[in-house]
Design a protein around this motif. Structure first.
Motif, mmCIF file in Angstrom:
data_model
loop_
_atom_site.group_PDB
_atom_site.id
_atom_site.type_symbol
_atom_site.label_atom_id
_atom_site.label_comp_id
_atom_site.label_asym_id
_atom_site.label_seq_id
_atom_site.Cartn_x
_atom_site.Cartn_y
_atom_site.Cartn_z
ATOM 1 N N ASN A 1 14.239 1.714 -12.654
ATOM 2 C CA ASN A 1 15.086 1.520 -13.834
ATOM 3 C C ASN A 1 14.552 0.282 -14.550
ATOM 4 O O ASN A 1 14.881 -0.842 -14.204
ATOM 5 N N MET A 2 13.670 0.516 -15.519
ATOM 6 C CA MET A 2 12.947 -0.588 -16.156
ATOM 7 C C MET A 2 13.820 -1.258 -17.222
ATOM 8 O O MET A 2 13.631 -1.085 -18.425
ATOM 9 N N LEU A 3 14.776 -2.032 -16.710
ATOM 10 C CA LEU A 3 15.734 -2.708 -17.583
ATOM 11 C C LEU A 3 15.353 -4.185 -17.695
ATOM 12 O O LEU A 3 15.123 -4.841 -16.686
ATOM 13 N N ALA A 4 15.251 -4.672 -18.918
ATOM 14 C CA ALA A 4 14.903 -6.085 -19.122
ATOM 15 C C ALA A 4 15.589 -6.589 -20.387
ATOM 16 O O ALA A 4 16.072 -5.803 -21.206
ATOM 17 N N VAL A 5 15.631 -7.911 -20.525
ATOM 18 C CA VAL A 5 16.234 -8.508 -21.723
ATOM 19 C C VAL A 5 15.169 -8.541 -22.820
ATOM 20 O O VAL A 5 14.144 -9.204 -22.682
ATOM 21 N N ALA A 6 15.418 -7.786 -23.896
ATOM 22 C CA ALA A 6 14.498 -7.752 -25.040
ATOM 23 C C ALA A 6 15.284 -8.118 -26.290
ATOM 24 O O ALA A 6 16.341 -7.527 -26.558
ATOM 25 N N ASN A 7 14.809 -9.110 -27.025
ATOM 26 C CA ASN A 7 15.501 -9.596 -28.234
ATOM 27 C C ASN A 7 16.953 -9.974 -27.947
ATOM 28 O O ASN A 7 17.863 -9.678 -28.721
ATOM 29 N N GLY A 8 17.165 -10.566 -26.766
ATOM 30 C CA GLY A 8 18.495 -11.086 -26.437
ATOM 31 C C GLY A 8 19.476 -10.079 -25.912
ATOM 32 O O GLY A 8 20.637 -10.397 -25.676
ATOM 33 N N ARG A 9 19.044 -8.824 -25.708
ATOM 34 C CA ARG A 9 19.989 -7.828 -25.173
ATOM 35 C C ARG A 9 19.290 -6.954 -24.129
ATOM 36 O O ARG A 9 18.077 -6.734 -24.210
ATOM 37 N N PRO A 10 20.057 -6.431 -23.153
ATOM 38 C CA PRO A 10 19.432 -5.601 -22.124
ATOM 39 C C PRO A 10 18.969 -4.259 -22.706
ATOM 40 O O PRO A 10 19.684 -3.645 -23.489
ATOM 41 N N GLU A 11 17.783 -3.833 -22.292
ATOM 42 C CA GLU A 11 17.224 -2.596 -22.836
ATOM 43 C C GLU A 11 16.382 -1.907 -21.762
ATOM 44 O O GLU A 11 15.655 -2.567 -21.025
ATOM 45 N N THR A 12 16.513 -0.576 -21.672
ATOM 46 C CA THR A 12 15.662 0.186 -20.752
ATOM 47 C C THR A 12 14.378 0.526 -21.485
ATOM 48 O O THR A 12 14.402 1.146 -22.547
ATOM 49 N N LEU A 13 13.255 0.102 -20.928
ATOM 50 C CA LEU A 13 11.969 0.207 -21.622
ATOM 51 C C LEU A 13 10.989 1.088 -20.874
ATOM 52 O O LEU A 13 10.915 1.036 -19.645
ATOM 53 N N GLY A 14 10.234 1.874 -21.608
ATOM 54 C CA GLY A 14 9.142 2.645 -21.018
ATOM 55 C C GLY A 14 7.909 1.763 -20.932
ATOM 56 O O GLY A 14 7.900 0.611 -21.367
ATOM 57 N N GLY B 1 0.832 -1.211 0.000
ATOM 58 C CA GLY B 1 0.000 0.000 0.000
ATOM 59 C C GLY B 1 0.856 1.245 0.000
ATOM 60 O O GLY B 1 1.779 1.384 -0.791
ATOM 61 N N GLY B 2 0.548 2.165 0.897
ATOM 62 C CA GLY B 2 1.294 3.421 0.958
ATOM 63 C C GLY B 2 0.738 4.450 -0.020
ATOM 64 O O GLY B 2 -0.279 4.235 -0.677
ATOM 65 N N ILE B 3 1.425 5.588 -0.098
ATOM 66 C CA ILE B 3 0.974 6.690 -0.958
ATOM 67 C C ILE B 3 2.152 7.145 -1.827
ATOM 68 O O ILE B 3 3.220 7.467 -1.304
ATOM 69 N N VAL B 4 1.947 7.161 -3.147
ATOM 70 C CA VAL B 4 2.940 7.757 -4.053
ATOM 71 C C VAL B 4 2.627 9.243 -4.097
ATOM 72 O O VAL B 4 1.508 9.643 -4.426
ATOM 73 N N VAL B 5 3.616 10.089 -3.764
ATOM 74 C CA VAL B 5 3.314 11.513 -3.577
ATOM 75 C C VAL B 5 3.834 12.417 -4.702
ATOM 76 O O VAL B 5 3.655 13.621 -4.647
ATOM 77 N N ASN B 6 4.487 11.835 -5.709
ATOM 78 C CA ASN B 6 4.942 12.676 -6.822
ATOM 79 C C ASN B 6 4.281 12.244 -8.135
ATOM 80 O O ASN B 6 4.941 11.803 -9.082
ATOM 81 N N LYS B 7 2.968 12.372 -8.180
ATOM 82 C CA LYS B 7 2.163 11.953 -9.333
ATOM 83 C C LYS B 7 2.656 12.595 -10.631
ATOM 84 O O LYS B 7 2.696 11.950 -11.681
ATOM 85 N N ASP B 8 3.038 13.873 -10.576
ATOM 86 C CA ASP B 8 3.443 14.592 -11.788
ATOM 87 C C ASP B 8 4.720 14.050 -12.416
ATOM 88 O O ASP B 8 4.977 14.277 -13.597
ATOM 89 N N ASP B 9 5.538 13.349 -11.633
ATOM 90 C CA ASP B 9 6.794 12.795 -12.177
ATOM 91 C C ASP B 9 6.575 11.469 -12.906
ATOM 92 O O ASP B 9 7.468 10.984 -13.605
ATOM 93 N N LEU B 10 5.405 10.851 -12.707
ATOM 94 C CA LEU B 10 5.182 9.489 -13.214
ATOM 95 C C LEU B 10 5.203 9.417 -14.736
ATOM 96 O O LEU B 10 5.712 8.453 -15.305
ATOM 97 N N LEU B 11 4.660 10.431 -15.411
ATOM 98 C CA LEU B 11 4.627 10.401 -16.884
ATOM 99 C C LEU B 11 6.042 10.288 -17.436
ATOM 100 O O LEU B 11 6.314 9.451 -18.303
ATOM 101 N N ASN B 12 6.949 11.098 -16.924
ATOM 102 C CA ASN B 12 8.343 11.060 -17.392
ATOM 103 C C ASN B 12 8.988 9.713 -17.076
ATOM 104 O O ASN B 12 9.739 9.156 -17.887
ATOM 105 N N ILE B 13 8.676 9.153 -15.891
ATOM 106 C CA ILE B 13 9.230 7.849 -15.498
ATOM 107 C C ILE B 13 8.762 6.765 -16.469
ATOM 108 O O ILE B 13 9.545 5.939 -16.935
ATOM 109 N N TYR B 14 7.454 6.778 -16.794
ATOM 110 C CA TYR B 14 6.914 5.749 -17.690
ATOM 111 C C TYR B 14 7.328 5.946 -19.151
ATOM 112 O O TYR B 14 7.323 5.000 -19.928
ATOM 113 N N GLU B 15 7.686 7.171 -19.517
ATOM 114 C CA GLU B 15 8.146 7.399 -20.889
ATOM 115 C C GLU B 15 9.590 6.956 -21.063
ATOM 116 O O GLU B 15 9.961 6.371 -22.063
ATOM 117 N N THR B 16 10.426 7.245 -20.055
ATOM 118 C CA THR B 16 11.864 6.946 -20.163
ATOM 119 C C THR B 16 12.243 5.599 -19.537
ATOM 120 O O THR B 16 13.285 5.043 -19.864
#
Length: 747
Positions: A335-348, A220-235
């Protein structure tokens, strides 16, 4: 030289570089990072697959974890058993995962940091969700299988996971030169976002966030920086600020208590104990006087940490203090890093959903191709049997007239009648016209007589109609994007309906926590430290009343301000600082606290040379002297620093500081060696240096002799020293030059 004995010359740095890159890639791809398709690391994938292979389903009895771990290690994961068991435990902990993948039975640890019981005691089985959403259709050739480490078994390269597990359960992993940290999300929201993307692949991250509001932590808890989320999910990178949920409860007599019912996700484990210690520390250091009692009343029902407050406490200010000074407000680094197509990639967010949808279409294509092939086989057999029922008398005649199965098969498939006896020529002619396929011929030869009953033939025809319907449906799914998308979305809806639950974490924009620290009333106190290194502070009046006892029992007594700092110079050339407020203040007979506890000073490794008040040192010059005879004067302002520990002087090898004293221009200095040499000269001859300098030679020392004492006295005043049993009148010594030998005393 034979080929076996050839020496290959290679550049060592190139070999090391290649070896390290190979190692790094193996850690990144095959150990620490999850695959974007199923959101699992290899150890998790292998454990779940092994449980599936062992038949430990959700509707079967639990099995010992030791059995699961041993089997996984022996067949698929040739690493330590602890790493496999830890992965299994985490998949069963509902306070760490958005959806638990393993149904654990026994002690699987707690949110407060208690570890799981040993694997020989605990039991587990797959959860229903895992069985249906992660492991179904493995028998339909939906994913590739590869050899295990010793090529004795086959294991899936990826699991056919139907939901975006990477987002739902998040991931944490440290590889070589990179790390992944993905928060957990709400199953319903993620499924809605996937469906929205499937309907419109041009959808933006902002539009996707109408469905995925933000992370949904199991705590649970509260996320308090809602306005930053768009940039986080894009990058795919950024920092999420989470706060615990604090409620105010009224008590009798106008008192209140703060109750923490939800904690930040980052506080799981030892963080709760640390939080309680931090709150206790705030009370002890008098940062707050509003908290009367702290108790952890958490249970199976959930978190409940109670802070009892005194009457009239400023609740809002106290809440802000907890957010600011403890981990009740914390940061989750994404840091949304995962293996995509056999190589590490930061994904939004959109990229993760895109990869997931592509994978779903690949799974569906392979599944329905397999099902279609099976239905076409069935159709072929059914058509053969229906056709055979129409000419059953002829087929019986062929079978009775054949000498071998081979002849009968040859006749059914190719119309060859040479080795078969027929009752009539017409039968022979009709048999010569038969053209069943190999598969149909096998089915006819294996057919049982009861299949010729009228109802059985009708059932066969109905079955054939069903098969034709399935074929038409599968072909439609395979040939039309919309049909396949519809099937995938229907499956997602089923999972949403059965396993979806309400969001636990609130998402909002909160103001920065600001609290006003109560200003400490400035007053003069007396710092006292005994010869064992126990220090305390007392009121000036308390010291005056007990002056005689205080002077005899303590090694250092300094008048200072309670807001000031005490400096300790040591023989290793360091200066340690202590805030006066960190020392216990109170009664004269209190023992005090060891100086090691409130500073970086370590009594086992260094000796004190001088203890003084920083404020008094500000306007003074300090004389440093070492056992090798090096001396210098340093401005006191050089030591006005914020750091708790600094280098106060530079020392040569095997040298040590023997004296630090406040020195004035009109004083004389006398240096005394262990061998009994005394040298007197004006203190003004000692050059001023920076704290980082070694200094100059104060006295020429005899071989194996070393400086022992430094005296300072005003010219014209009486000063005494001692060597052995003999008393030395220092003011009667001949004034000489610095850096000379001095005079020898006959002690």
């Amino acid at each position: 030289m034979s080929s076996e004995q050839q020496i290959i010359r290679t550049e060592y740095s190139d070999l090391m570089k290649k070896s390290y890159i190979d190692y790094a890639m193996s850690v990144i791809i095959a150990r620490a990072l999850p695959d974007v398709r199923d959101g699992l690391k290899p150890v998790q994938r292998r454990t779940l697959y092994d449980m599936h292979e062992l038949g430990i389903r959700y509707d079967r009895p639990y099995r010992k974890c030791a059995r699961i771990v041993g089997d996984t290690m022996g067949k698929y994961h040739p690493h330590g058993d602890s790493s496999i068991y830890e992965a299994l435990v985490v998949m069963a902990q509902e306070f760490k995962k958005g959806m638990i993948l393993v149904d654990g039975h026994g002690n699987f640890g707690s949110i407060e940091g208690d570890g799981a019981a040993a694997m020989r005691y605990t039991e587990a089985r797959l959860s229903k969700f895992t069985q249906e959403a992660y492991l179904s259709d493995l028998d339909k050739n939906v994913v590739d299988f590869g050899p295990n480490f010793d090529e004795t078994e086959k294991e899936p390269v990826v699991l056919p996971v139907r939901v975006p597990n990477l987002l739902i359960n998040g991931a944490e992993g440290i590889a070589v030169g990179m790390a992944t940290s993905i928060p957990t999300h709400n199953l319903c929201e993620v499924i809605d976002a996937v469906k929205a993307y499937m309907k419109n692949d041009e959808i933006s991250t902002k539009q996707l966030m109408r469905f995925v509001k933000g992370p949904d932590f199991p705590t649970g808890g509260i996320v308090v920086n809602k306005d930053d989320l768009l940039n986080i999910y894009e990058t795919g990178q950024g920092k999420i600020k989470i706060r615990g949920k604090v409620e105010t409860e009224e008590l009798k007599g106008g008192k209140k208590q703060l109750v923490i019912t939800e904690i930040p996700y980052t506080m799981i484990g030892s963080g709760i104990g640390k939080f309680l210690n931090d709150v206790a520390g705030l009370v002890e250091s008098k940062k707050t006087t509003d908290i009367v009692d702290i108790s952890n009343q958490s249970s199976k029902e959930g978190i409940r940490i109670v802070l009892e407050l005194k009457k009239g406490a400023d609740v809002e200010n106290l809440k802000n203090m907890l957010y600011k000074k403890t981990r009740l407000e914390d940061t989750f680094g994404v840091n949304m890093l995962a293996v995509a197509n056999g190589r590490p990639e930061t994904l939004g967010l959109k990229a993760v959903i895109e990869h997931h949808v592509d994978f779903q279409f690949e799974l569906a294509t392979r599944k329905y191709k397999t099902l279609l092939a099976k239905e076409l086989e069935r159709k072929e057999v059914q058509e053969g049997l229906i056709k055979a029922c129409d000419v059953i008398d002829l087929i019986i005649e062929i079978l009775r007239g054949s000498k071998s199965v081979k002849d009968a098969r040859n006749c059914l498939v190719n119309g060859v009648t040479d080795n078969i006896k027929f009752k009539t020529g017409i039968s022979r002619k009709m048999a010569a016209m038969l053209r069943f396929t190999e598969r149909q011929a096998t089915a006819i030869l294996e057919m049982r007589l009861y299949k010729l009953i009228g109802l059985e033939i009708e059932a066969l025809q109905r079955e054939h109609e069903e098969t034709l319907k399935h074929i038409a449906r599968y072909e439609d799914i395979l040939n039309n994007y919309d049909s396949m998308a519809q099937v995938i979305m229907e499956e997602l809806d089923d999972f949403r309906k059965e396993y979806g639950r309400k969001r636990r974490t609130a998402i909002e924009n909160a103001e920065e926590a600001v609290f006003e620290e109560k200003k400490i009333e400035e007053q003069e106190v007396v710092f006292m430290m005994d010869r064992f290194g126990y220090a305390k502070t007392v009121d000036v009046s308390v010291y005056e009343r007990n002056r005689e006892a205080a002077d005899s029992e303590n090694k250092y007594i300094i008048h200072c301000m309670n807001t000031g700092r005490i400096c300790i110079f040591t023989d290793t050339g360091k200066m340690h600082q202590i805030k006066v407020l960190d020392l216990p203040y109170g009664k004269f007979r209190d023992k005090g606290t060891p100086i090691d506890n409130v500073s970086n000073y370590a009594s086992a490794q260094e000796q004190m040379v001088m203890v003084c008040d920083m404020e008094q040192m500000r306007y003074a010059k300090l004389l440093f002297a070492t056992k090798q005879g090096m001396i210098k004067r340093v401005e006191g302002t050089e030591f006005q620093v914020a750091k708790r520990t600094i280098g106060a002087t530079k020392l040569q090898e095997e040298d040590a500081v023997i004296s630090v004293q406040v020195v004035t221009e009109n004083q004389h200095a006398v240096l005394q060696t262990k061998g009994g040499y005394f040298l007197r000269f004006p203190a003004s001859e000692i050059p001023e240096k920076k704290k980082g300098a070694v200094g100059v030679r104060g006295m020429k020392l005899q071989k194996k002799d070393e400086l022992e004492l430094v005296y300072l006295f005003e010219e014209g005043t009486e000063a005494k020293g001692k060597f052995g049993e003999k008393e030395i009148m220092l003011n009667r010594l001949k004034v000489a030059k610095r850096d000379s030998i001095g005079t020898k005393s006959r002690g």
